[in-house]
Design an enzyme around this catalytic site. Structure first.
Site, PDB file in Angstrom:
ATOM      1  N   CYS A  75       0.835  -1.210   0.000  1.00 51.36           N
ATOM      2  CA  CYS A  75       0.000   0.000   0.000  1.00 51.36           C
ATOM      3  C   CYS A  75       0.873   1.266   0.000  1.00 51.36           C
ATOM      4  O   CYS A  75       2.044   1.210   0.355  1.00 51.36           O
ATOM      5  CB  CYS A  75      -0.876   0.041   1.239  1.00 51.36           C
ATOM      6  SG  CYS A  75      -1.804  -1.462   1.506  1.00 51.36           S
ATOM      7  N   ARG A 119       4.438   0.751  -6.452  1.00 54.49           N
ATOM      8  CA  ARG A 119       4.360  -0.197  -5.340  1.00 54.49           C
ATOM      9  C   ARG A 119       3.262  -1.242  -5.542  1.00 54.49           C
ATOM     10  O   ARG A 119       3.188  -2.216  -4.805  1.00 54.49           O
ATOM     11  CB  ARG A 119       4.058   0.556  -4.025  1.00 54.49           C
ATOM     12  CG  ARG A 119       5.130   1.521  -3.631  1.00 54.49           C
ATOM     13  CD  ARG A 119       4.593   2.514  -2.622  1.00 54.49           C
ATOM     14  NE  ARG A 119       4.434   1.927  -1.309  1.00 54.49           N
ATOM     15  CZ  ARG A 119       5.355   1.947  -0.367  1.00 54.49           C
ATOM     16  NH1 ARG A 119       6.516   2.509  -0.613  1.00 54.49           N
ATOM     17  NH2 ARG A 119       5.133   1.408   0.803  1.00 54.49           N
ATOM     18  N   TRP A 172      -3.178  -2.427  -1.478  1.00 51.09           N
ATOM     19  CA  TRP A 172      -2.822  -3.745  -2.012  1.00 51.09           C
ATOM     20  C   TRP A 172      -3.493  -4.729  -1.068  1.00 51.09           C
ATOM     21  O   TRP A 172      -3.107  -4.841   0.100  1.00 51.09           O
ATOM     22  CB  TRP A 172      -1.296  -3.873  -1.994  1.00 51.09           C
ATOM     23  CG  TRP A 172      -0.739  -5.201  -2.388  1.00 51.09           C
ATOM     24  CD1 TRP A 172      -0.562  -6.288  -1.579  1.00 51.09           C
ATOM     25  CD2 TRP A 172      -0.268  -5.590  -3.680  1.00 51.09           C
ATOM     26  NE1 TRP A 172      -0.014  -7.314  -2.300  1.00 51.09           N
ATOM     27  CE2 TRP A 172       0.180  -6.925  -3.578  1.00 51.09           C
ATOM     28  CE3 TRP A 172      -0.182  -4.934  -4.909  1.00 51.09           C
ATOM     29  CZ2 TRP A 172       0.706  -7.618  -4.670  1.00 51.09           C
ATOM     30  CZ3 TRP A 172       0.347  -5.630  -5.984  1.00 51.09           C
ATOM     31  CH2 TRP A 172       0.786  -6.945  -5.864  1.00 51.09           C
ATOM     32  N   ASN A 199      -1.158   1.634   6.263  1.00 55.39           N
ATOM     33  CA  ASN A 199      -0.352   0.570   5.627  1.00 55.39           C
ATOM     34  C   ASN A 199       0.077  -0.385   6.721  1.00 55.39           C
ATOM     35  O   ASN A 199       0.379   0.047   7.828  1.00 55.39           O
ATOM     36  CB  ASN A 199       0.945   1.132   5.030  1.00 55.39           C
ATOM     37  CG  ASN A 199       0.693   1.936   3.795  1.00 55.39           C
ATOM     38  OD1 ASN A 199      -0.426   1.993   3.306  1.00 55.39           O
ATOM     39  ND2 ASN A 199       1.751   2.559   3.295  1.00 55.39           N
ATOM     40  N   GLY A 200       0.189  -1.667   6.368  1.00 57.00           N
ATOM     41  CA  GLY A 200       0.635  -2.652   7.350  1.00 57.00           C
ATOM     42  C   GLY A 200      -0.520  -3.569   7.736  1.00 57.00           C
ATOM     43  O   GLY A 200      -1.536  -3.630   7.036  1.00 57.00           O
ATOM     44  N   GLU A 220      17.236 -22.779  -7.281  1.00 56.76           N
ATOM     45  CA  GLU A 220      16.840 -21.364  -7.295  1.00 56.76           C
ATOM     46  C   GLU A 220      18.073 -20.456  -7.461  1.00 56.76           C
ATOM     47  O   GLU A 220      18.027 -19.471  -8.189  1.00 56.76           O
ATOM     48  CB  GLU A 220      16.061 -21.038  -6.010  1.00 56.76           C
ATOM     49  CG  GLU A 220      15.648 -19.586  -5.828  1.00 56.76           C
ATOM     50  CD  GLU A 220      14.779 -19.020  -6.928  1.00 56.76           C
ATOM     51  OE1 GLU A 220      14.335 -19.771  -7.814  1.00 56.76           O
ATOM     52  OE2 GLU A 220      14.582 -17.795  -6.932  1.00 56.76           O
ATOM     53  N   LYS A 250      18.532 -17.862 -10.521  1.00 56.65           N
ATOM     54  CA  LYS A 250      18.772 -16.425 -10.305  1.00 56.65           C
ATOM     55  C   LYS A 250      19.978 -15.988 -11.121  1.00 56.65           C
ATOM     56  O   LYS A 250      19.956 -14.966 -11.781  1.00 56.65           O
ATOM     57  CB  LYS A 250      19.048 -16.094  -8.831  1.00 56.65           C
ATOM     58  CG  LYS A 250      17.910 -16.040  -7.866  1.00 56.65           C
ATOM     59  CD  LYS A 250      16.937 -14.918  -8.053  1.00 56.65           C
ATOM     60  CE  LYS A 250      15.883 -15.226  -9.062  1.00 56.65           C
ATOM     61  NZ  LYS A 250      14.727 -15.995  -8.765  1.00 56.65           N
ATOM     62  N   GLU A 278      19.370 -16.133 -15.096  1.00 59.36           N
ATOM     63  CA  GLU A 278      18.420 -15.199 -15.703  1.00 59.36           C
ATOM     64  C   GLU A 278      18.932 -13.761 -15.740  1.00 59.36           C
ATOM     65  O   GLU A 278      18.537 -12.998 -16.620  1.00 59.36           O
ATOM     66  CB  GLU A 278      17.040 -15.289 -15.057  1.00 59.36           C
ATOM     67  CG  GLU A 278      16.962 -14.833 -13.635  1.00 59.36           C
ATOM     68  CD  GLU A 278      15.572 -15.045 -13.022  1.00 59.36           C
ATOM     69  OE1 GLU A 278      14.575 -14.834 -13.714  1.00 59.36           O
ATOM     70  OE2 GLU A 278      15.519 -15.398 -11.830  1.00 59.36           O
ATOM     71  N   HIS A 319      27.329 -39.065 -10.557  1.00 54.84           N
ATOM     72  CA  HIS A 319      26.664 -39.893 -11.565  1.00 54.84           C
ATOM     73  C   HIS A 319      26.711 -39.244 -12.948  1.00 54.84           C
ATOM     74  O   HIS A 319      25.850 -39.488 -13.785  1.00 54.84           O
ATOM     75  CB  HIS A 319      25.221 -40.188 -11.130  1.00 54.84           C
ATOM     76  CG  HIS A 319      25.165 -40.933  -9.839  1.00 54.84           C
ATOM     77  ND1 HIS A 319      25.507 -42.265  -9.724  1.00 54.84           N
ATOM     78  CD2 HIS A 319      24.871 -40.527  -8.574  1.00 54.84           C
ATOM     79  CE1 HIS A 319      25.398 -42.654  -8.460  1.00 54.84           C
ATOM     80  NE2 HIS A 319      25.023 -41.602  -7.739  1.00 54.84           N
ATOM     81  N   LYS A 349       7.921 -10.301 -16.757  1.00 56.00           N
ATOM     82  CA  LYS A 349       7.582 -10.520 -15.348  1.00 56.00           C
ATOM     83  C   LYS A 349       6.408 -11.481 -15.212  1.00 56.00           C
ATOM     84  O   LYS A 349       6.368 -12.302 -14.320  1.00 56.00           O
ATOM     85  CB  LYS A 349       7.265  -9.176 -14.694  1.00 56.00           C
ATOM     86  CG  LYS A 349       7.003  -9.254 -13.195  1.00 56.00           C
ATOM     87  CD  LYS A 349       8.249  -9.614 -12.395  1.00 56.00           C
ATOM     88  CE  LYS A 349       7.969  -9.932 -10.953  1.00 56.00           C
ATOM     89  NZ  LYS A 349       9.024 -10.745 -10.336  1.00 56.00           N
TER      90      LYS A 349
END
Ligand code: F6R
Length: 599
Positions: A2, A27, A75, A99-100, A475, A479, A482, A498, A594
């Site tokens: 938010c 945001r 949000w 916010n929060g 992961e 990262k 990409e 192996h 995205k």
């Protein structure tokens, strides 16, 4: 995430608030609203969707004289993105933006409902404005009422409140969510949740500390902490909007890595209470008849899913399988109704994940989405959703979305264990330590920056790990490839011999994830095998490792999940620093989007 703006002065207030909210669009939001008091009259406008919808609704309104105003982009975290749930929230004579997350809003709401207050939204925020008005009834002094209100709130907040009880004043409070006050030589006062809306208006700004609250009117700003009046420190304001949006970081990805500690706290907030996991969004009987779990996702979300399969089996004792959504779709999968089908998606729009979800739904399975965007296609279709609360993620390379997915999945594995009657209180104690682990220490970041110069070439990277550190290795490799365009693979450490070990030479970089609390001796011997074949080793571990060429020491912990989160941070920073050295735009890597809404 938010956004908040506020204003006190003679400028046309609506335009300032709306322009300010536009500066906060980056945001992410799904509704917006403003409230203004001019000449003791209150005016409010709210709209779902883009700010232009709000502009349209308020097009015939303009202020002419001195006044005050507050604005908000929301949000969704508690309740759908609707106009009723949009801020500002109204009491009888006051408005609030927030916010929060107010963790104890349910108790407060119950107390207020018992006193006759009617709630019209599903939000935690509405509690604040009713509580303020209830306190005002008794105290008759708006600031005392505000102070009492703040003292009752648990959780994270940045709050602006305006009231006809004091029509020239904005009350403010900050704890855990950012809030800035700006001022200029024309006696104007501004509020915002980041610098961007204040650029060009305020000359100097004060970044409020946690626990600070107070009020401002045209004459003064009064701030307090622990009931003592304090002097706010004001600094000149930077003039670059893009720099301000990135919070001073070089890239959104960097900002998002640094945000992880805070957003993970928000993920946990209100969900780990008194040694129990609570998911308001799930009814108790949702898991009745479930004997196994199937998880489907793509990319980074798939890695979160794969990581969680270790937790669902180990902690909840539920057989769990994980599939890449694009594979699952066409394999004519056998689906049974005793399977809980979980999809994981940051955007909620990934085409393959969405189709996999539809297939499971059509086959009559119970479906659960772990998602960051409320009202996205995936959220609309799944039977139930747990929102990850990461806020908008702008960097194409997913970081904070992954961290929050992992936290939700870990909590879900504990929730299922709790339903089975297992004692999970010790795991909850550990989980609450994660936000601290995710604080990026300057010394760590500097070390990674320095190390990165040694990893700009070579013929490939192997990220290796065992157990849950294997998907983390996947992961790490994703990262790196990409954003740096270097070739990297994630591999289960025990599988190297192996085949892949044939590649080992000094130009093969091994990034070894070596936790102390899970299979340390096993991974150690796997890394020794690679070292003996002259692979260059970067070891990440709390235990010094002599044969490593480079070493990043993590903190001594007593649980492998704390090591997992710290290593996650390290592999993100490492990928980013290598990519920056190679001159790449890490926020917008080539060939990537995205949100992948095509097959
Ligand atoms: C990698 C990355 C992608 C996404 C994938 C799924 O950093 O961001 O691999 O994880 O495209 O996207 P969501 O989670 O939106 O379904």
């Amino acid at each position: 995430m938010c956004g908040i703006v506020g204003y006190i002065g003679k400028r046309e207030i609506k335009s300032f608030l709306i322009e300010g909210l536009k500066e906060l669009e980056y945001r992410g939001y799904d509704s917006a609203g403003i409230a203004i008091i001019e000449n003791e009259s209150m005016h409010v406008f709210k709209a779902v969707g883009k700010i232009k919808n709000l502009e349209e609704k308020a097009k015939d309104f303009k202020t002419k004289e001195f006044g005050i105003g507050i604005g908000h982009t929301r949000w969704a975290t508690h309740g759908k993105p609707t106009e009723l749930n949009a801020h500002p929230h109204l009491g009888e004579f006051s408005y609030v933006v927030h916010n929060g997350i107010i963790e104890n809003y349910k108790e407060l709401k119950k107390e207020l409902e018992n006193k006759g207050y009617k709630f019209i939204s599903q939000t935690d925020t509405e509690t604040i404005v009713h509580l303020f008005e209830e306190n005002f009834k008794h105290k008759k002094d708006p600031f005392k009422a505000f102070k009492d209100t703040i003292s009752k709130l648990k959780g994270a907040y940045a709050i602006l409140l305006i009231s006809k009880a004091s029509p020239n004043t904005i009350f403010f409070a900050k704890n855990g969510s950012p809030l800035i006050i700006g001022k200029n030589s024309k006696n104007e006062i501004f509020f915002a949740s980041s610098d961007a809306p204040l650029i060009g208006y305020a000359d100097e700004v004060s970044y409020l500390d946690d626990g600070v609250f107070g009020y401002a009117d045209k004459e003064k700003i009064k701030a307090f902490k622990d009931s003592q009046e304090i002097n706010l420190e004001f600094k000149p304001l930077t003039m670059e909007k893009e720099f301000a949006q990135k919070g001073g970081f070089r890239f959104f990805m960097e900002k998002e890595i640094y945000e992880q500690s805070r957003v993970v706290s928000e993920t946990i907030m209100g969900r780990a209470i008194d040694g129990k996991i609570v998911f308001e969004e799930l009814e108790k009987n949702f898991f009745e008849g479930i004997e196994n779990i199937k998880i489907c996702a793509c990319g980074t979300s798939y890695h979160a899913g794969l990581s969680s399969s270790y937790l669902f089996e180990r902690i909840s004792k539920i057989p769990t399988s994980v599939e890449i959504a694009s594979e699952f779709r066409y394999k004519k999968p056998l689906l049974n109704k005793n399977t809980l089908f979980i999809v994981i998606s940051q955007s909620g729009e990934t085409a393959d994940t969405l189709e996999a979800l539809k297939m499971a739904k059509n086959a009559g399975l119970k479906t659960l989405a772990i998602c960051n965007v409320d009202n996205s296609s995936i959220v609309r279709i799944a039977d139930k959703t747990i929102l990850t609360r990461a806020g908008i993620e702008k960097g194409v390379a997913s970081t904070k979305a992954f961290a929050t997915q992992m936290m939700v999945l870990w909590m879900l594995s504990l929730y299922l264990a709790q339903i089975k009657g297992f004692d999970i209180s010790k795991e909850i104690d550990v989980l609450l330590k994660v936000p601290k682990v995710l604080i990026v220490e300057n010394s760590l970041h500097e070390k990674i920056k320095r190390l990165s110069k040694r990893y700009l070439h070579g013929h490939g990277f192997f990220y290796i790990g065992r157990d849950i550190f294997y998907p983390l290795a996947l992961e790490g490799a994703l990262k790196l490839k990409e954003i740096s365009y270097l070739h990297a693979e994630g591999y289960p450490a025990g599988e190297m011999k192996h085949g892949p070990i044939a590649l080992a030479d000094p130009e093969l970089f091994t990034i070894a994830l070596m936790p102390k609390n899970l299979l340390y001796d096993k991974i150690k011997s796997n890394v020794e095998e690679l070292s003996a074949r002259d692979s260059t080793i970067l070891a990440i571990s709390p235990i010094e490792f002599e044969i490593a060429d480079d070493f990043i020491k993590i903190k001594e912990q007593n649980h492998y999940m704390l090591e997992y989160f710290e290593m996650m941070l390290i592999i993100q920073l490492l990928a980013m620093e290598i990519a920056i050295r190679l001159g790449n735009d890490v926020d917008m890597p080539r060939n990537l989007a995205k949100s992948v809404t095509v097959e």
